[in-house]
Design a protein around this motif. Structure first.
Motif, PDB file in Angstrom:
ATOM      1  N   ALA A  51       0.742  -1.176   0.061  1.00 27.35           N
ATOM      2  CA  ALA A  51      -0.157  -0.002  -0.064  1.00 27.35           C
ATOM      3  C   ALA A  51       0.708   1.262  -0.098  1.00 27.35           C
ATOM      4  CB  ALA A  51      -0.809  -0.042   1.145  1.00 27.35           C
ATOM      5  N   ALA A  52       2.183   1.130   0.888  1.00 29.61           N
ATOM      6  CA  ALA A  52       2.895   2.321   0.782  1.00 29.61           C
ATOM      7  C   ALA A  52       3.648   2.683  -0.667  1.00 29.61           C
ATOM      8  CB  ALA A  52       3.800   2.075   2.055  1.00 29.61           C
ATOM      9  N   VAL A  53       3.999   1.537  -1.186  1.00 33.44           N
ATOM     10  CA  VAL A  53       4.326   1.634  -2.406  1.00 33.44           C
ATOM     11  C   VAL A  53       3.397   2.299  -3.449  1.00 33.44           C
ATOM     12  CG1 VAL A  53       5.295   0.182  -4.473  1.00 33.44           C
ATOM     13  CG2 VAL A  53       6.141  -0.168  -2.311  1.00 33.44           C
ATOM     14  N   GLY A  54       2.190   1.912  -3.389  1.00 35.27           N
ATOM     15  CA  GLY A  54       1.240   2.265  -4.085  1.00 35.27           C
ATOM     16  C   GLY A  54       0.854   3.573  -4.126  1.00 35.27           C
ATOM     17  N   VAL A  55       1.051   4.043  -2.895  1.00 38.30           N
ATOM     18  CA  VAL A  55       0.710   5.483  -2.562  1.00 38.30           C
ATOM     19  C   VAL A  55       1.832   6.296  -3.153  1.00 38.30           C
ATOM     20  CG1 VAL A  55       0.828   7.260  -0.784  1.00 38.30           C
ATOM     21  CG2 VAL A  55      -0.526   5.088  -0.503  1.00 38.30           C
ATOM     22  N   MET A  56       2.858   5.828  -3.112  1.00 42.46           N
ATOM     23  CA  MET A  56       4.213   6.575  -3.706  1.00 42.46           C
ATOM     24  C   MET A  56       4.136   6.623  -5.032  1.00 42.46           C
ATOM     25  SD  MET A  56       7.145   5.483  -1.126  1.00 42.46           S
ATOM     26  CE  MET A  56       7.238   3.881  -1.508  1.00 42.46           C
ATOM     27  N   MET A  57       3.551   5.823  -5.612  1.00 40.31           N
ATOM     28  CA  MET A  57       3.407   5.891  -7.299  1.00 40.31           C
ATOM     29  C   MET A  57       2.667   6.956  -7.506  1.00 40.31           C
ATOM     30  SD  MET A  57       3.198   1.345  -8.002  1.00 40.31           S
ATOM     31  CE  MET A  57       2.945   1.951  -9.942  1.00 40.31           C
ATOM     32  N   GLY A  58       1.563   7.232  -6.871  1.00 38.70           N
ATOM     33  CA  GLY A  58       0.678   8.088  -7.504  1.00 38.70           C
ATOM     34  C   GLY A  58      -0.173   7.902  -8.564  1.00 38.70           C
ATOM     35  N   GLY A  59      -1.164   8.793  -8.955  1.00 38.68           N
ATOM     36  CA  GLY A  59      -1.848   8.413  -9.898  1.00 38.68           C
ATOM     37  C   GLY A  59      -3.176   7.652  -9.362  1.00 38.68           C
TER      38      GLY A  59
END
Length: 291
Positions: free
Chosen positions: A280-288
């Motif tokens: 989830a943290a990676v997903g947030v950092m990916m943005g969009g």
């Protein structure tokens, strides 16, 4: 259209997570059978059944008196027949008898595995054969007046029917279901995750959702096993259901096997939830919003 895709993705993710957890439970259960923990569990359970122990006690007593007769010994002559019969028949309710049976489980482990998987096995009960000579001789030595003077006996092995023919036939069906789950559920679950990712409108969070679902279901299964019992899970596997076969499959998961199952579920749940947080943290950092 977007709502439909979101719904399909959620169903795929949840179903995939359930299949993965079911695969995990089946894998641990089959491993317990192969390692012998399950055999010990069902044998110990059988020895707690008064109908089984009464039958074993009678058989051991008959074989012991037959061995005495072969030596030309008649305890009734000294008025000790009834006392000896009661002492020998009560042997099956002692810890020393259960411990002796458990020590002889090595051969029974392979017997159970073969009985469950052999497609050509003739329908019949699952039985084990145990040696009781040492235990019977110890009991005879305790007989007042003549015990120390009686020779050691060679008592014929005792055959214990652990599972009846009808029940074992249904257990074989349940075991087939567990093997099916072990063989296919992991791959089916992963395929559903891929499907969920393809149809999702927020692909960057699919892995996090999947791991979170696996974690929740694993911990839920852990709580179920620890508080309700493994029979509940066994009944939800392919071929499961209510009744003695399900209780027997659940009964296989006792002792070390139960510790292994609960430990695996707890570990899997913890790792999955940690992985979900990282994803989830990676997903947030990916943005969009649609990647």
């Amino acid at each position: 259209m977007r709502t439909l895709r979101t719904l399909l993705s959620a169903v795929a993710i949840l179903t995939g997570a359930i299949l993965v957890v079911a695969w995990l439970v089946s894998w641990v259960a089959i491993k317990a059978i192969e390692d012998g923990g399950a055999t010990q569990g069902i044998v110990v359970a059988a020895l707690k059944n008064p109908a089984v122990t009464d039958k074993i006690g009678t058989e051991i007593t008959d074989k012991a008196f037959a061995a005495l007769a072969d030596r030309g010994i008649d305890l009734d002559v000294w008025g000790l027949g009834d006392a000896a019969a009661q002492s020998i028949s009560s042997l099956v309710n002692t810890d020393e008898f259960r411990d002796a049976v458990v020590e002889q489980m090595q051969a029974a482990r392979q017997q159970l595995r073969e009985a469950l998987t052999d497609p050509d096995r003739v329908r019949g009960p699952f039985e084990i054969v145990i040696e009781t000579s040492t235990l019977v001789n110890d009991r005879i030595d305790q007989i007042a007046v003549v015990g120390d003077d009686l020779p050691d006996l060679s008592v014929a092995p005792v055959r214990i029917e652990v599972v009846s023919a009808d029940t074992f036939a249904k257990v074989r069906t349940g075991y087939d279901g567990m093997e099916f789950a072990q063989r296919y559920f992991l791959w089916a679950g992963l395929a559903l995750i891929v499907l969920g990712m393809l149809v999702s409108t927020r692909k960057r969070f699919v892995i996090a959702k999947f791991l979170a679902a696996v974690g929740v279901f694993s911990l839920g299964a852990y709580v179920t096993v620890a508080w309700i019992g493994p029979e509940w899970i066994a009944g939800r596997l392919p071929g499961g259901g209510d009744g003695s076969p399900t209780r027997l499959i659940g009964g296989m998961l006792t002792g070390d096997a139960l510790v292994s199952l609960t430990g695996t579920l707890l570990l899997a749940g913890g790792f999955a939830l940690v992985g979900a947080a990282v994803a989830a943290a990676v997903g947030v950092m990916m943005g969009g919003s649609r990647r």
